[in-house]
Motif scaffolding. Structure first.
Motif, short mmCIF file in Angstrom:
data_model
loop_
_atom_site.label_atom_id
_atom_site.label_comp_id
_atom_site.label_asym_id
_atom_site.label_seq_id
_atom_site.Cartn_x
_atom_site.Cartn_y
_atom_site.Cartn_z
N UNK A 1 0.72 -1.12 0.08
CA UNK A 1 0.02 -0.01 0.00
C UNK A 1 1.02 1.27 -0.14
N UNK A 2 1.80 1.18 0.78
CA UNK A 2 2.80 2.21 0.72
C UNK A 2 3.34 2.64 -0.63
N UNK A 3 3.71 1.57 -1.31
CA UNK A 3 4.18 1.67 -2.74
C UNK A 3 3.23 2.22 -3.71
N UNK A 4 2.10 1.72 -3.43
CA UNK A 4 0.84 2.49 -4.24
C UNK A 4 0.84 3.73 -3.92
N UNK A 5 0.85 4.12 -2.72
CA UNK A 5 0.65 5.80 -2.48
C UNK A 5 1.78 6.42 -3.06
N UNK A 6 3.14 6.13 -2.93
CA UNK A 6 4.06 6.75 -3.69
C UNK A 6 4.02 6.83 -4.98
N UNK A 7 3.74 5.63 -5.79
CA UNK A 7 3.52 5.65 -7.26
C UNK A 7 2.34 6.74 -7.51
N UNK A 8 1.18 6.65 -6.69
CA UNK A 8 0.24 7.67 -7.05
C UNK A 8 0.66 9.05 -6.99
N UNK A 9 1.34 9.46 -5.98
CA UNK A 9 1.77 10.89 -5.68
C UNK A 9 2.64 11.31 -6.81
N UNK A 10 3.51 10.38 -7.40
CA UNK A 10 4.53 10.86 -8.34
C UNK A 10 4.32 10.41 -9.74
N UNK A 11 3.17 9.74 -10.14
CA UNK A 11 2.82 9.21 -11.44
C UNK A 11 3.15 10.00 -12.67
N UNK A 12 2.67 11.32 -12.47
CA UNK A 12 2.90 12.41 -13.74
C UNK A 12 4.14 12.55 -13.83
N UNK A 13 5.05 12.54 -12.76
CA UNK A 13 6.62 12.86 -13.03
C UNK A 13 7.43 11.64 -13.58
N UNK B 1 8.16 9.22 -16.48
CA UNK B 1 8.11 8.77 -17.75
C UNK B 1 8.19 7.55 -18.04
N UNK B 2 8.33 6.43 -17.30
CA UNK B 2 8.38 5.14 -17.52
C UNK B 2 7.50 4.26 -16.67
N UNK B 3 6.42 3.98 -16.92
CA UNK B 3 5.33 3.34 -16.15
C UNK B 3 5.90 1.94 -15.39
N UNK B 4 7.05 1.33 -16.05
CA UNK B 4 7.44 0.10 -15.34
C UNK B 4 8.43 0.27 -14.44
N UNK B 5 8.72 1.42 -14.08
CA UNK B 5 9.80 1.78 -13.08
C UNK B 5 9.07 2.50 -11.63
N UNK B 6 9.46 2.42 -10.70
CA UNK B 6 9.33 3.15 -9.55
C UNK B 6 9.73 4.33 -9.27
N UNK B 7 9.13 5.48 -8.75
CA UNK B 7 9.64 6.76 -8.82
C UNK B 7 10.82 7.09 -7.92
N UNK B 8 11.00 6.24 -6.99
CA UNK B 8 12.01 6.58 -5.94
C UNK B 8 13.52 5.58 -6.47
N UNK B 9 14.51 6.27 -6.17
CA UNK B 9 15.89 5.57 -6.23
C UNK B 9 15.95 4.85 -5.08
N UNK B 10 17.18 4.09 -5.13
CA UNK B 10 17.54 3.20 -3.79
C UNK B 10 17.83 4.22 -2.72
N UNK B 11 18.59 5.40 -3.27
CA UNK B 11 18.90 6.25 -1.97
C UNK B 11 17.82 7.00 -1.53
#
Length: 379
Positions: free
Chosen positions: A300-312, A314-324
């Motif tokens: 659920x946390x991952x979904x919340x993050x994806x939704x928050x930064x979805x428009x930013x 450009x690659x829907x197959x990737x998660x918005x956050x880097x490891x850092x």
């Protein structure tokens, strides 16, 4: 005449043995210029932890004496000095005995497969020159070489080019590092190292002649590594990292020539599955995984993050956050736990708002970098 290079105090405590072994009339330790001038031409040896003066160096047969305990001298062994610290002192560079292994890397299966294949090949005589890691800042380009070093039981030497440039003679300083490793390899052929050149693009495109010579010298050494033409012979694998690929492609595209590095990797944003694995590593290390799951599931946390930064993204197959950024996220939650004694939903949602991904804060540059990823093997 013989000039012995020795750092180990054991040799200075037994000069008679060294004198007899080399059939010399006398050995002078830590000679002054007056001592050298007085005994030039005689059947005399000199011993010191430094080389003879340059203007008379050709008059001597120079022999390096190995330390009694591998990297360590007798005095360092008795004092309990770690090997990494001893090597750091000799080279004037940061040396790490890495505590990390590939188990500390979330995802990155391509890099893990490469490491596994490399170890098999090395057991059959193969020697790798280097690996080039480029990609989005914060994706683990510097962390992976440390994990590789720990996994393969190698000391990691950070070949800080900026620091080397501050030396009075930068090229001599760079050469001295390779000369030292070559001398050590002759005495200890089983020693292996990782040489990390972090953010190599900082040396690219600069107008200063000495920086161009430095880069040229480095590329020459790298190109000849483990070949009959190699000037220096030691067992090391170079890792070079870069954040700004554009400056390299504009000014020194030859750096990326196939054959100079064994493999070129582009480390992009993690997949959702990889991101989840990184989250689990850090949440477990910080000892908040079970408590967090009781408040909000990780999915659920991952979904919340994806939704928050979805428009930013450009690659829907990737998660918005880097490891850092994932590490920072987890540490922020651990901070809330420390301050308030618990983690609640507001803490989680507030952290999502606070940790703004680099794909949003530096969108133009990241998109330009991602457009060049087809040049590399994707991670």
């Amino acid at each position: 005449m013989i000039w012995f290079i020795a750092e180990d105090c054991a040799y200075y405590q037994d000069l008679d043995s060294l004198q007899s072994q080399h059939n010399l009339d006398k050995i002078i330790s830590l000679p002054s210029e007056a001592d050298i001038a007085t005994h030039l031409g005689g059947k005399v040896g000199f011993i010191a932890p430094f080389y003879p003066p340059k203007h008379i160096r050709s008059l001597f047969v120079i022999k390096s004496l190995p330390n009694k305990f591998g990297v360590l001298t007798t005095q360092e062994q008795h004092a309990g000095v770690p090997e990494s610290k001893a090597l750091e002192t000799r080279l004037g560079l940061s040396v790490i005995n890495s505590p990390f292994t590939l188990a500390d890397v979330g995802g990155a299966q391509t890099l893990k497969d490469f490491t596994r294949e490399l170890l098999i090949a090395e057991s059959k005589g193969f020697r790798a020159k280097g690996v080039f890691l480029v990609g989005v800042p914060g994706t683990g380009k510097t962390f992976f070489p440390k994990c590789f070093a720990g996994e393969t039981k190698r000391l990691l030497i950070q070949l800080n080019l900026t620091l080397i440039m501050e030396a009075q003679e930068p090229i001599d300083k760079l050469n001295s590092v390779f000369e030292y490793l070559t001398n050590r390899h002759e005495q200890h052929p089983d020693e292996r190292f990782v040489l990390l050149i972090d953010e190599i693009e900082k040396m690219i495109g600069n107008a200063e002649a000495v920086e161009k010579r430095m880069l040229g010298r480095l590329l020459t050494v790298l190109n000849d590594m483990h070949t009959p033409a190699a000037e220096y012979k030691f067992d090391a694998i170079f890792f070079a990292t870069a954040n700004n690929l554009n400056s390299i492609l504009d000014n020194n595209p030859e750096l990326l020539r196939r054959g100079r590095f064994d493999e070129l990797f582009f480390i992009s944003l993690p997949s959702v599955e990889m991101a989840k694995g990184v989250f689990e590593i850090y949440l477990s290390k910080l000892k908040i995984k079970d408590e967090l799951e009781q408040v909000m599931t990780l999915d659920n946390i991952l979904t919340q993050i994806e939704q928050a930064y979805q428009k930013d993204n450009n690659d829907p197959d990737k998660f918005p956050y880097t490891s850092a950024e994932i590490e920072t996220f987890c540490k922020k939650l651990a901070f809330y736990k420390l301050v308030y004694g618990e983690i609640n939903i507001d803490h989680i949602l507030n952290t999502i708002r606070l940790i703004i991904p680099i794909i949003k804060s530096a969108q133009e540059g990241i998109n330009r970098m991602l457009a060049q990823k087809e040049l590399f093997l994707l991670v």
